[in-house]
Design a protein around this motif. Structure first.
Motif, short mmCIF file in Angstrom:
data_model
loop_
_atom_site.label_atom_id
_atom_site.label_comp_id
_atom_site.label_asym_id
_atom_site.label_seq_id
_atom_site.Cartn_x
_atom_site.Cartn_y
_atom_site.Cartn_z
N GLY A 150 -16.46 -17.47 -23.61
CA GLY A 150 -17.57 -17.04 -22.75
C GLY A 150 -17.61 -15.55 -22.64
O GLY A 150 -16.79 -14.94 -21.95
N MET A 151 -18.55 -14.92 -23.32
CA MET A 151 -18.60 -13.47 -23.42
C MET A 151 -19.64 -12.85 -22.49
O MET A 151 -20.31 -11.89 -22.84
N ALA A 159 -11.72 -8.76 -20.51
CA ALA A 159 -11.31 -8.14 -21.77
C ALA A 159 -10.93 -6.68 -21.57
O ALA A 159 -9.92 -6.20 -22.11
N LYS A 160 -11.73 -5.95 -20.80
CA LYS A 160 -11.43 -4.53 -20.57
C LYS A 160 -10.10 -4.37 -19.84
O LYS A 160 -9.30 -3.50 -20.18
N ILE A 170 -8.04 -8.80 -28.35
CA ILE A 170 -8.98 -9.77 -27.77
C ILE A 170 -9.63 -10.56 -28.90
O ILE A 170 -10.06 -10.00 -29.90
N ILE A 171 -9.70 -11.87 -28.71
CA ILE A 171 -10.52 -12.71 -29.58
C ILE A 171 -11.49 -13.47 -28.68
O ILE A 171 -11.09 -14.04 -27.66
N GLY A 172 -12.76 -13.41 -29.01
CA GLY A 172 -13.77 -14.00 -28.16
C GLY A 172 -14.58 -15.06 -28.88
O GLY A 172 -14.78 -14.98 -30.10
N PHE A 173 -15.03 -16.06 -28.11
CA PHE A 173 -15.90 -17.09 -28.67
C PHE A 173 -17.05 -17.35 -27.71
O PHE A 173 -16.84 -17.62 -26.52
N ALA A 177 -23.81 -15.41 -27.44
CA ALA A 177 -23.74 -13.96 -27.17
C ALA A 177 -24.08 -13.17 -28.42
O ALA A 177 -23.79 -13.59 -29.54
N THR A 178 -24.69 -12.03 -28.21
CA THR A 178 -25.00 -11.16 -29.34
C THR A 178 -23.76 -10.39 -29.77
O THR A 178 -22.83 -10.17 -28.99
#
Length: 325
Positions: A150-151, A159-160, A170-173, A177-178
């Motif tokens: 969830g970005m 994340a920051k 960080i790995i995001g999914f 999200a753009t």
């Protein structure tokens, strides 16, 4: 007086928000404990609530034609049946983005609490157990990989904080999200965007959930997902109860697959000994808080006042606020 728009506050709001309402002109105000849901559905022009009160499809269907808007403090609106509200032409409004900082703060706090076994050791000391420091080892989070599902605004804040405090990657999914939502904040050396959820689960040392509860996200972390995760991973849920299959979570903890879990969102809220005493609360590596991500003095005042101001604009025909339905 009867011609004034009626505003019903069904859940407790911060005193600063209530004061804004008391000073407002041109409304008929009904506050707790006098504000009852049945009466609000019959008489209200606008309803203010938090997460305590649920407005089901049946509730909204029986609401009078007077009801024009429902304003929810906070971002989540899963306690309101949105399809029923849309069918009735009732706007539903929330306050997204405002509490991101405080939820992110609690997320990091839970990660540290679980990893360093703070509550577990605190309880041992309080119970009089002998303290043997060589046997009280935690898990370092320094330079570990955080997987964020969830970005949105909260995920970005988490994340920051992780990047700066833990010096971690960080790995995001998030399939909706753009790319720029994250590449504007992080470079390729510290951030990877996963194309699938399994890709994230295989790579992350700590997994943090920041998605709404929908039919698509319900039980999105279950038996199969736990099997994919790294051994000794930490799971954090500061989003919504129901996203994690709690029975599968308990099995993963009891088997030793997971190192631990930090949970601010549960299927049964608030969590009690009756609902979790023989399950998740019996596990020493679980830390629970009662959905308090936004529960700071500053944030409750700000988000409460924001919800009130949105509602006042709506009943007086001001502003350009957008309904979530």
């Amino acid at each position: 007086m009867d011609q004034l728009p009626s505003v019903y506050v069904l859940d407790p709001y911060h005193p600063a928000a209530i004061e804004v309402l008391r000073r407002a002109r041109g409304i008929r105000l009904v506050l707790p404990p006098d504000a009852r849901k049945d009466e609000a559905l019959d008489r209200a022009t606008a309803i203010l609530l938090r997460s305590d009160t649920r407005l089901s499809a049946d509730d909204i269907k029986r609401a009078s034609a007077r009801l024009k808007c429902i304003c929810k403090q906070g971002v989540g609106v899963d306690n309101v049946d949105l399809a029923a509200a849309k069918a009735r032409g009732i706007g539903v409004y929330n306050t997204p983005g405002i509490n991101s900082e405080s939820v992110a703060e609690l997320t990091i706090a839970l990660a540290l609490c679980v990893a360093r076994r703070i509550t577990e050791f605190d309880q041992k000391i309080r119970s009089g157990e002998k303290v043997v420091r060589s046997q009280m080892l935690g898990k370092s989070l320094f330079r570990k990989t955080l997987g964020i599902i969830g970005m949105g605004a909260i995920g970005r804040e988490v994340a920051k904080k992780w990047s700066s405090a833990m010096n971690g990657t960080i790995i995001g999914f998030d399939p909706v999200a753009t790319e720029s939502a994250w590449t504007d904040l992080f470079d390729e050396a510290t951030f990877t965007r996963a194309t699938t959820l399994p890709d994230l689960l295989r790579s992350a040392d700590v997994i943090s959930l920041h998605v709404p509860l929908t039919e698509q996200t319900r039980n999105m972390i279950s038996e199969q997902e736990f099997a994919i995760m790294k051994d000794d991973a930490v799971l954090l849920n500061c989003a919504r109860g129901g996203i994690v299959d709690e029975a599968a979570l308990l099995r993963a903890l009891n088997s030793g697959k997971l190192y631990g879990a930090g949970l601010d969102a549960m299927l049964h809220e608030p969590p009690t000994l009756q609902s979790y005493g023989e399950t998740l609360l019996s596990h020493p590596r679980v830390v629970m808080t009662p959905h308090i991500g936004a529960s700071t003095e500053d944030m409750q005042s700000l988000t409460g006042r924001t919800a009130v101001e949105i509602m006042l604009d709506l009943v007086h025909g001001r502003g350009n606020h957008k309904s979530v339905v």
